[in-house]
Motif scaffolding. Structure first.
Motif: not given
Length: 402
Positions: A341-348
């Motif tokens: 459930k750990t979230k990361i942010y993907d900027n591409g």
């Protein structure tokens, strides 16, 4: 002195005569003993060898097993093939060569080479002139064979591929055994004249499908020529094979490749059992052509095709595994403490030093957890955690899945 000398010489001749008698007696004793040994003690052995010289065995090939798809549809079977046999061994006249050339359409030079170097069947002394006659030519020759007493058209069991090129890489084809193959397979009962599977299913299950040959007894004369032929043992047909492949699905998938001019592979498995439902490698090739004679032009066309139709792209070559490998990588991350459930942010993009790896979606996928990484196939999610946890955990998990 002459009288005394004569007496001495007479006694000498008498003594030598006795020695000769003993010697001759011993020779006859030895000969008699040897004859008794050969005819009484070794009677069975030499009787067997004599019979072996007089009676030969000729192998009768068994009919190869059929192949069916998952619906019970027949996809590979056997049909009649024809060969042209020359009956005068290696002796041929110019008139005979001319007649054979006119009857078959083959050049006289080719036929002369075949007579001189062609395969001669043991004991019957038949010289195989043309091993795989075209059907129309075979029928034409059979109608006129009475005009050529030195020729004979013989039939044999030949492989028939119902769909020709469909699933060619999976099914495979058969051809005459090579010297190298014979050396490897002779302990399993193969002979130098066998037809064997070269690729695919035909090769993998060759031993089961080939069946067991029968034999004829052939009585031969002192010149080793057949005098009498008696059937001794009937051949046992090979086992039939039933595949998990659905040929209707196979045909549908190959048609898509053909219509869109694609080159590649697709495999569909039954999720519950792992059965292979279809295995496409495209472009494909003609099994009928490869199991028979193939012309130089046909061979050049296939081998010079940049799409490599002879390569089974389903199992050959090295390709990046792509997104189907992501679940294995994810298991490795979880084993090392990552919470799904750990979230990361993907900027591409994910960067290490001066190197960067991009997402397939321009601008990235935004906030991503494991579920979203699978649903949207988010590459940077896997770049990040592969960099964090390293190579070894991924290799261990991949190995545990085989």
């Amino acid at each position: 002195m002459k009288k005394d000398l004569g007496i001495k010489l007479g006694k000498s001749f008498e003594f030598r005569g006795e020695i000769y008698k003993v010697f001759i007696f011993l020779v006859f004793i030895l000969l008699g003993s040897r004859m008794a040994y050969l005819q009484i003690v070794k009677k069975d052995k030499y009787n067997y060898l004599a019979q072996k010289n007089r009676v030969k065995l000729r192998k009768i090939d068994a009919e190869r097993g059929n192949i069916y798809d998952s619906n019970g549809e027949l996809i590979v079977t056997n049909t009649l093939g024809y060969r042209l046999v020359y009956l005068n061994q290696r002796n041929v006249s110019e008139d005979q060569l001319k007649e054979m050339a006119e009857a078959t359409g083959y050049a006289q030079e080719y036929l002369q080479r075949r007579v001189k170097y062609g395969e001669i069947v043991p004991y019957t002394r038949e010289n195989i002139l043309i091993d795989d006659l075209e059907l129309t030519l075979a029928h034409k020759l059979m109608e006129k064979i009475g005009d050529y007493p030195y020729l004979e058209v013989q039939s044999y069991s030949k492989r028939k591929y119902i769909h020709d090129s469909l699933a060619a890489h999976t099914i495979g084809y058969v051809k005459k055994i090579t010297e190298k193959e014979y050396e490897t397979l002779k302990e399993q009962g193969y002979s130098p004249r066998d037809i064997v599977g070269k690729t695919g299913i035909e090769k993998v299950y060759d031993l089961q499908m080939k069946g067991k040959p029968g034999y004829d007894y052939i009585e031969v004369n002192a010149l080793n020529r057949a005098q009498k032929i008696e059937k001794n043992k009937d051949p046992v047909p090979g086992y039939n094979l039933h595949l998990s492949v659905d040929m209707r699905l196979q045909e549908y998938m190959e048609k898509i490749f053909e219509e869109q001019n694609l080159s590649g592979s697709i495999i569909a498995l039954e999720a519950q059992t792992g059965k292979v439902l279809t295995m496409v490698s495209y472009p494909t090739y003609s099994l009928t052509t490869f199991s028979s004679k193939i012309s130089q032009e046909e061979w050049d066309e296939i081998t010079n095709d940049s799409r490599k139709p002879l390569t089974n792209k389903s199992i050959s070559g090295e390709y990046p595994p792509g997104s189907v490998f992501k679940p294995f990588s994810a298991f490795a991350f979880f084993n090392n403490g990552l919470d799904p459930k750990t979230k990361i942010y993907d900027n591409g993009v994910y960067s290490i030093g001066k190197w960067s790896w991009r997402a397939w979606k321009k601008g990235g996928h935004g906030t991503v957890d494991f579920e979203k990484s699978i649903v949207e196939s988010v590459n940077p999610y896997y770049y990040r955690y592969a960099d964090q946890f390293g190579l070894e955990p991924i290799i261990d998990v991949a190995g545990s899945f085989g």
